[in-house]
Design a protein around this motif. Structure first.
Motif, short mmCIF file in Angstrom:
data_model
loop_
_atom_site.label_atom_id
_atom_site.label_comp_id
_atom_site.label_asym_id
_atom_site.label_seq_id
_atom_site.Cartn_x
_atom_site.Cartn_y
_atom_site.Cartn_z
N LYS A 39 -28.66 -0.64 8.46
CA LYS A 39 -29.56 -0.09 7.55
C LYS A 39 -30.42 -1.36 6.77
O LYS A 39 -29.86 -2.46 6.61
N ILE A 40 -31.46 -0.94 6.68
CA ILE A 40 -32.37 -1.80 5.99
C ILE A 40 -32.47 -1.72 4.45
O ILE A 40 -32.51 -0.48 3.98
N ASN A 41 -32.51 -2.56 3.43
CA ASN A 41 -32.28 -2.51 2.21
C ASN A 41 -31.18 -1.81 1.94
O ASN A 41 -30.92 -1.10 0.76
N ASP A 42 -30.00 -2.25 2.51
CA ASP A 42 -28.67 -1.57 2.15
C ASP A 42 -28.43 -2.23 0.79
O ASP A 42 -28.59 -3.47 0.35
N LYS A 43 -27.70 -1.40 -0.24
CA LYS A 43 -27.52 -1.96 -1.56
C LYS A 43 -26.28 -2.95 -1.61
O LYS A 43 -26.01 -3.76 -2.64
N ASN A 44 -25.74 -3.44 -0.39
CA ASN A 44 -24.51 -3.98 -0.20
C ASN A 44 -25.22 -5.46 0.25
O ASN A 44 -24.46 -6.18 0.62
N ASP A 239 -25.78 -4.66 -7.56
CA ASP A 239 -25.03 -3.92 -6.53
C ASP A 239 -23.63 -3.54 -6.97
O ASP A 239 -23.27 -3.75 -8.11
N ALA A 240 -22.84 -3.12 -6.00
CA ALA A 240 -21.57 -2.48 -6.32
C ALA A 240 -20.60 -3.71 -6.97
O ALA A 240 -19.92 -3.55 -7.88
N GLU A 241 -20.90 -4.93 -6.65
CA GLU A 241 -20.11 -6.10 -7.10
C GLU A 241 -20.74 -6.67 -8.34
O GLU A 241 -20.23 -7.67 -8.96
#
Length: 556
Positions: A39-44, A239-241
């Motif tokens: 995936k490109i531009n993955d939020k992780n 991001d998630a972190e």
């Protein structure tokens, strides 16, 4: 049907299904890599890229010029017998050109910024502001009254929309560099990468924005001021972190615009001809004489019949005609957009003021070597690198000043910029497309191309001292031990030319020129560090992506 046949059918069906699945192409989207499937531009994390980019936005003041092939050069009668722009077929990539010349108002905005960021009352910065000031004394005439223009032309609102003059080629280049930074600074602010209004409230000599610095070392922009760099809305996305996402915009974002610059000579001539609409035999084969259609300087259209189409000198002692409807509307320069634009929508490509272009002047255009985006004047440099591998950013203590041939002192670089150094032989080892940093004299004046090659030619000497065909005066300006400028004129009677590596081409006629010079093919030259009351300039910008606006053209 017996059990054996049922089993065979099931096996055949399973085999067919597996083959079908193998042959199926995995579906993908613009946000999925065709190279890896990631995936490109993955939020992780991972690769960040603007997959929604459509096409280049037209930057402030510019209009689009679709490139193509055309006949560059003079195809009309040449009573002056210059023969310095003989017809040749050239191809130009699409680009953008200023709709009008740079005006006094636009240039005053530049001076105001310099004055705020580099206060001239500070001894460290005094020469920066002085080096940017136009030479208003160009209006003076020993047998004419001109003090009104000397005192008012640059700054009075009555002349705000008139083209700026008294600007040297060097000053025009610096304006274009400044304009690039201010436009990109605004783009990044609007996209949420910079604190809003930081360009007004947080800027100073050691804390300002430079496009190349932002791309190569974004944390060094604004002197590393975290309040500005972290103050945009992008910083608030995590991001998630909880880590910030896209803190800095890269080239891949598509937000950072290409640079404003002076147009090349071939770009200027192509844009001036306005070969956009009427693709008839005369325009394609180079028979067009002016930026407008026809062979005359007055309009032939019924509504405007007899009106002058440009601002130029009508004849001896006649700078505009008899007052009234037949006058061209100006005796010196005129406000931009006073005359009809050409088919590209560009104004005043003939008359008003002549204009600087980027090229170093030579009596020939070397189309035998290159007929694509032709330009003479390439000097390749690279970023200076510190011992720790980071780029070297110029500070207030690092400013280097150059003394020009006319005694004027200008800064070579400004705080916040990346220091540039020439490329070396290590950088060009085994390259086939270029081998030196300075390519101004490529295929010009060397043993193979010079008819006046000297038997005393020494490869180790300065080529400008040994090239007889460009035996120009060599004036000297040095600073003595007391800090005073010592100017020495070269009064030798042996000089045969004014051409050297520091003269630049200027194109188009001006308010002081006869109609002969309105032909876009005409070319003249002037020292790059000097200015006149009839040469101005406009900026250009390269086009990225598709050749035409709205994507590639297809036949319907």
């Amino acid at each position: 049907m017996d059990m054996k046949n049922i089993i065979n059918i099931r096996i055949a069906f399973a085999l067919m299904l597996s083959l079908t699945m193998v042959g199926c192409k995995r579906s993908s989207s613009s946000n999925e890599s065709r190279a890896t499937g990631w995936k490109i531009n993955d939020k992780n994390g991972g690769f960040q890229y603007n997959t929604n980019f459509k096409e280049q936005e037209t930057s402030p003041g510019l209009v689009f010029v679709e490139g193509g092939t055309f006949t560059m050069g003079k195809v009309q009668d040449d009573p002056m017998h210059d023969w310095n722009n003989t017809p040749s077929q050239q191809h130009i990539q699409s680009f953008y050109m200023d709709e009008t010349e740079v005006t006094n108002k636009m240039y005053l905005e530049y001076l105001d910024w310099i004055k705020r960021v580099y206060p001239p009352d500070d001894p460290n910065f005094k020469l920066i502001y002085q080096g940017a000031l136009p030479d208003t004394l160009v209006w003076r005439n020993r047998l004419g009254y001109s003090d009104m223009m000397t005192e008012n032309y640059l700054r009075h609102p009555g002349y705000g929309d008139y083209p700026v003059v008294g600007v040297s080629w060097i000053q025009a280049v610096e304006f274009a560099n400044w304009r690039t930074d201010r436009v990109n600074e605004l783009y990044l602010e609007e996209a949420g990468y910079l604190k809003r209004d930081a360009r007004l409230t947080d800027v100073n000599a050691d804390a300002n924005f430079n496009t190349d610095t932002y791309i190569n070392s974004p944390s060094s922009t604004y002197g590393g001021n975290a309040d500005v760099l972290d103050g945009g809305k992008r910083r608030q996305q995590t991001d998630a972190e909880g880590n910030p996402i896209n803190v800095y915009a890269k080239r891949e974002s598509g937000i950072v615009s290409p640079e404003y610059r002076l147009p090349s000579e071939v770009e200027w001539e192509y844009a001036a001809l306005g070969l956009n609409e009427l693709r008839n035999y005369n325009t394609i084969r180079g028979r067009k004489k002016y930026p407008w259609s026809g062979q005359y300087t007055r309009s032939g259209k019924r509504k405007t019949r007899g009106d002058q189409l440009a601002n130029f000198k009508q004849g001896k002692g006649d700078y505009g005609g008899i007052a009234g409807w037949s006058d061209d509307g100006a005796d010196i320069t005129n406000a931009v957009k006073s005359y009809m634009p050409n088919d590209f929508g560009i104004y005043d490509m003939a008359g008003n003021v002549a204009e600087w272009v980027a090229d170093v002047y030579r009596p020939i255009v070397d189309d035998e070597f290159n007929d694509f985006n032709y330009y003479r004047g390439n000097v390749y440099t690279k970023n200076a690198i510190n011992e720790d591998g980071t780029v070297k950013i110029v500070t207030s203590e690092d400013i280097v000043y150059d003394t020009l041939s006319n005694g004027k002192i200008v800064p070579r670089n400004l705080p916040g910029e990346i220091l540039q150094v020439p490329i070396t032989t290590d950088d060009t080892y085994l390259r086939t497309n270029f081998s030196e940093s300075d390519n101004i004299n490529y295929r010009d004046g060397d043993k193979r191309s010079s008819r006046n090659y000297s038997d005393n030619f020494n490869e180790d000497e300065d080529i400008s001292d040994t090239r007889q065909m460009y035996n120009s005066p060599k004036h000297q300006v040095v600073i003595d031990s007391t800090g005073e400028l010592v100017k020495t004129l070269d009064k030798s009677n042996n000089r045969t030319s004014l051409i050297n590596d520091k003269v630049r081409v200027y194109k188009g006629g001006s308010w002081k020129d006869r109609a002969y010079w309105l032909d876009p093919a005409q070319r003249r030259y002037f020292p790059q560090d000097m200015a006149t009351d009839y040469i101005g300039f406009r900026c250009a910008m390269s086009r990225v992506g598709s050749k035409s606006q709205g994507g590639n053209k297809t036949r319907q």
